[in-house]
Scaffold this active site. Sequence first.
Site, PDB file in Angstrom:
ATOM      1  N   GLY A  24       0.742  -1.031   0.092  1.00 23.59           N
ATOM      2  CA  GLY A  24       0.072  -0.095   0.051  1.00 23.59           C
ATOM      3  C   GLY A  24       0.759   1.278   0.044  1.00 23.59           C
ATOM      4  O   GLY A  24       0.585   2.315   0.587  1.00 23.59           O
ATOM      5  N   ARG A  27       0.615   5.689  -1.920  1.00 17.39           N
ATOM      6  CA  ARG A  27       0.080   7.076  -1.282  1.00 17.39           C
ATOM      7  C   ARG A  27      -0.106   6.809   0.144  1.00 17.39           C
ATOM      8  O   ARG A  27      -0.031   5.728   0.755  1.00 17.39           O
ATOM      9  CB  ARG A  27      -1.274   7.287  -2.012  1.00 17.39           C
ATOM     10  CG  ARG A  27      -2.489   6.117  -1.445  1.00 17.39           C
ATOM     11  CD  ARG A  27      -3.924   6.658  -1.979  1.00 17.39           C
ATOM     12  NE  ARG A  27      -4.022   6.970  -3.155  1.00 17.39           N
ATOM     13  CZ  ARG A  27      -4.010   6.458  -4.235  1.00 17.39           C
ATOM     14  NH1 ARG A  27      -3.979   5.017  -4.170  1.00 17.39           N
ATOM     15  NH2 ARG A  27      -4.129   6.659  -5.561  1.00 17.39           N
ATOM     16  N   ASN A 101       0.747  -2.775   5.404  1.00 22.49           N
ATOM     17  CA  ASN A 101       0.082  -1.808   5.698  1.00 22.49           C
ATOM     18  C   ASN A 101      -1.066  -1.399   4.629  1.00 22.49           C
ATOM     19  O   ASN A 101      -2.172  -0.546   4.777  1.00 22.49           O
ATOM     20  CB  ASN A 101       1.145  -0.487   5.325  1.00 22.49           C
ATOM     21  CG  ASN A 101       0.261   1.006   5.007  1.00 22.49           C
ATOM     22  OD1 ASN A 101      -0.072   1.499   5.883  1.00 22.49           O
ATOM     23  ND2 ASN A 101       0.221   1.422   3.732  1.00 22.49           N
ATOM     24  N   SER A 163      -5.818  -0.803  13.670  1.00 15.32           N
ATOM     25  CA  SER A 163      -6.552   0.329  13.760  1.00 15.32           C
ATOM     26  C   SER A 163      -7.417   0.309  15.098  1.00 15.32           C
ATOM     27  O   SER A 163      -7.599  -0.637  15.667  1.00 15.32           O
ATOM     28  CB  SER A 163      -7.709   0.529  12.703  1.00 15.32           C
ATOM     29  OG  SER A 163      -8.800   1.452  13.121  1.00 15.32           O
ATOM     30  N   TYR A 176     -14.342  -4.424   8.773  1.00 22.81           N
ATOM     31  CA  TYR A 176     -13.122  -3.782   8.913  1.00 22.81           C
ATOM     32  C   TYR A 176     -12.333  -4.043  10.042  1.00 22.81           C
ATOM     33  O   TYR A 176     -11.203  -4.515  10.384  1.00 22.81           O
ATOM     34  CB  TYR A 176     -13.176  -2.159   8.593  1.00 22.81           C
ATOM     35  CG  TYR A 176     -11.886  -1.407   8.585  1.00 22.81           C
ATOM     36  CD1 TYR A 176     -10.977  -1.439   7.699  1.00 22.81           C
ATOM     37  CD2 TYR A 176     -11.505  -0.604   9.774  1.00 22.81           C
ATOM     38  CE1 TYR A 176      -9.896  -0.654   7.754  1.00 22.81           C
ATOM     39  CE2 TYR A 176     -10.302   0.240   9.951  1.00 22.81           C
ATOM     40  CZ  TYR A 176      -9.694   0.205   9.072  1.00 22.81           C
ATOM     41  OH  TYR A 176      -8.385   0.870   9.045  1.00 22.81           O
ATOM     42  N   ILE A 209      -5.912   9.429  10.804  1.00 26.58           N
ATOM     43  CA  ILE A 209      -4.974   9.797  10.021  1.00 26.58           C
ATOM     44  C   ILE A 209      -5.473  10.530   8.709  1.00 26.58           C
ATOM     45  O   ILE A 209      -6.308  10.165   7.934  1.00 26.58           O
ATOM     46  CB  ILE A 209      -3.898   8.861   9.819  1.00 26.58           C
ATOM     47  CG1 ILE A 209      -3.405   8.087  11.255  1.00 26.58           C
ATOM     48  CG2 ILE A 209      -2.785   9.383   9.101  1.00 26.58           C
ATOM     49  CD1 ILE A 209      -2.580   8.723  12.065  1.00 26.58           C
TER      50      ILE A 209
HETATM   51  N1  LIG Z   1      -6.164   6.794   7.556  1.00 24.84           N
HETATM   52  C1  LIG Z   1      -6.507   6.514   8.821  1.00 24.84           C
HETATM   53  O1  LIG Z   1      -7.093   7.137   9.624  1.00 24.84           O
HETATM   54  C2  LIG Z   1      -6.277   4.913   9.436  1.00 24.84           C
HETATM   55  C3  LIG Z   1      -6.751   4.523  10.453  1.00 24.84           C
HETATM   56  C4  LIG Z   1      -6.272   3.153  11.086  1.00 24.84           C
HETATM   57  C5  LIG Z   1      -5.909   2.442  10.037  1.00 24.84           C
HETATM   58  N2  LIG Z   1      -5.478   2.808   8.775  1.00 24.84           N
HETATM   59  C6  LIG Z   1      -4.705   1.865   7.928  1.00 24.84           C
HETATM   60  O2  LIG Z   1      -3.486   2.353   7.604  1.00 24.84           O
HETATM   61  C7  LIG Z   1      -3.375   1.726   6.373  1.00 24.84           C
HETATM   62  C8  LIG Z   1      -3.014   2.660   5.142  1.00 24.84           C
HETATM   63  O3  LIG Z   1      -4.276   3.403   4.847  1.00 24.84           O
HETATM   64  P1  LIG Z   1      -4.083   4.823   4.350  1.00 24.84           P
HETATM   65  O4  LIG Z   1      -4.950   5.730   5.268  1.00 24.84           O
HETATM   66  O5  LIG Z   1      -2.934   5.312   4.028  1.00 24.84           O
HETATM   67  O6  LIG Z   1      -5.080   4.681   2.920  1.00 24.84           O
HETATM   68  P2  LIG Z   1      -4.829   5.043   1.306  1.00 24.84           P
HETATM   69  O7  LIG Z   1      -6.095   4.917   0.622  1.00 24.84           O
HETATM   70  O8  LIG Z   1      -4.067   6.486   1.226  1.00 24.84           O
HETATM   71  O9  LIG Z   1      -3.476   4.037   1.291  1.00 24.84           O
HETATM   72  C9  LIG Z   1      -3.871   2.698   1.109  1.00 24.84           C
HETATM   73  C10 LIG Z   1      -3.165   1.922  -0.219  1.00 24.84           C
HETATM   74  O10 LIG Z   1      -3.340   0.773  -0.116  1.00 24.84           O
HETATM   75  C11 LIG Z   1      -3.624   0.012  -1.406  1.00 24.84           C
HETATM   76  N3  LIG Z   1      -4.224  -0.986  -1.541  1.00 24.84           N
HETATM   77  C12 LIG Z   1      -5.722  -1.292  -1.165  1.00 24.84           C
HETATM   78  N4  LIG Z   1      -5.935  -2.300  -1.348  1.00 24.84           N
HETATM   79  C13 LIG Z   1      -5.059  -3.087  -2.077  1.00 24.84           C
HETATM   80  C14 LIG Z   1      -4.783  -4.492  -2.377  1.00 24.84           C
HETATM   81  N5  LIG Z   1      -5.838  -5.284  -2.456  1.00 24.84           N
HETATM   82  N6  LIG Z   1      -3.424  -4.945  -3.040  1.00 24.84           N
HETATM   83  C15 LIG Z   1      -2.774  -3.846  -2.955  1.00 24.84           C
HETATM   84  N7  LIG Z   1      -2.738  -2.631  -2.639  1.00 24.84           N
HETATM   85  C16 LIG Z   1      -3.940  -2.196  -2.109  1.00 24.84           C
HETATM   86  C17 LIG Z   1      -4.356   1.356  -2.053  1.00 24.84           C
HETATM   87  O11 LIG Z   1      -4.210   1.527  -3.537  1.00 24.84           O
HETATM   88  C18 LIG Z   1      -3.587   2.537  -1.216  1.00 24.84           C
HETATM   89  O12 LIG Z   1      -2.460   3.172  -2.326  1.00 24.84           O
HETATM   90  C19 LIG Z   1      -4.550   0.836   5.810  1.00 24.84           C
HETATM   91  O13 LIG Z   1      -4.299  -0.561   6.429  1.00 24.84           O
HETATM   92  C20 LIG Z   1      -5.705   1.288   6.860  1.00 24.84           C
HETATM   93  O14 LIG Z   1      -6.554   0.756   7.168  1.00 24.84           O
HETATM   94  C21 LIG Z   1      -5.650   4.092   8.463  1.00 24.84           C
END
Ligand SMILES: NC(=O)c1ccc[n+]([C@@H]2O[C@H](COP(=O)([O-])OP(=O)(O)OC[C@H]3O[C@@H](n4cnc5c(N)ncnc54)[C@H](O)[C@@H]3O)[C@@H](O)[C@H]2O)c1
Length: 286
Positions: A24, A27, A101, A163, A176, A209
């Site tokens: 991931g 981005r 991630n 999370s 989730y 985040i």
């Molecule tokens: N943003 C938040 O507040 C938050 C909170 C808790 C946990 N998280 C976790 O943090 C991690 C990153 O999330 P983020 O906020 O940066 O989101 P984001 O959407 O900015 O980035 C996630 C990336 O994962 C990639 N991805 C998703 N499914 C995929 C797959 N099947 N195969 C390959 N790539 C895949 C997406 O294309 C994307 O580029 C995730 O696991 C998310 O659940 C985020």
Amino acid sequence: MLCLRAEQVKMNIHLANKAAIVTGAGRGIGLAIARMLAEAGASLLLVDIDEPALVEAKSALSVNGAKVQTLAGDLTSAGFAEAAVAKLVAEFGSLDIVVNNAGYTWDSVIQKTTDEQFQSMLDIHIVAPFRLLRAASGWIRDAAKKETATGTIVMRKVVNITSISGLDGNPGQAGYSSGKAAVVGLTKTMAKEWGRYNVNVNAVGFGLIDTRLTRPMEDAETSIAIGDRQVQVGMQSQVREQATKMIPLGRVGTPDDAAKAVFFFCSPLSDYVTGEVLVCSGGMHF
Ligand SMILES: NC(=O)c1ccc[n+]([C@@H]2O[C@H](COP(=O)([O-])OP(=O)(O)OC[C@H]3O[C@@H](n4cnc5c(N)ncnc54)[C@H](O)[C@@H]3O)[C@@H](O)[C@H]2O)c1
């Protein structure tokens, strides 16, 4: 020397000769983690389903001699984990850091949650990390046995992303939160299985985040293409505002805030920490 971007704090943490895979990484938080690892000298394999985002990430990170490779594809597809491990080892001759991630949200109350939707959340948040670690296990065991035979200890690192939704529960996120809760079990089990191979296995649980997953839904770019489907991510503005008020530190976290917590577990600073879950949420719990 690593420059922690937000505060310009200088730390002597070198990860040269370390090969890392970050899923991931196209981005958001994954990209910020990859940047921090690259700045510390690690060689990187960036994985993402979004190929254009990966191309951009590679060009942004390939500065100052950083070694960056990419693998585009769906982490939930059969054989992908094995291909990723094979590419990392073929490119860099090592496997030292795994950051699980990649993820996304597909929310609804339980009565509106389909089997496909629930299963998708388990597939990306727990099955994909399990498969990647299983694919890495042969290489890690062999390397650790050789190192032990020569009296060397090399610490390797696994960081799984969870999370506060998985730790505390969150309405609308049955799938989730179930996937993210399972990450804790996998983390603690692998810490016990792989301690003998000198692998630190830890998890970081984020709160709110600022990424595509949490932006107000009215913003552009709050949907994600998974297979043939566009899945709506993002948060309703009102829910986001209410959640922000629950954060003791008073602000939504940045991807750099999130990456710093992960970086701790990728670095020698955590060499004697394993099986732990670090919450990086500005103090918020649901
Ligand atoms: N943003 C938040 O507040 C938050 C909170 C808790 C946990 N998280 C976790 O943090 C991690 C990153 O999330 P983020 O906020 O940066 O989101 P984001 O959407 O900015 O980035 C996630 C990336 O994962 C990639 N991805 C998703 N499914 C995929 C797959 N099947 N195969 C390959 N790539 C895949 C997406 O294309 C994307 O580029 C995730 O696991 C998310 O659940 C985020």
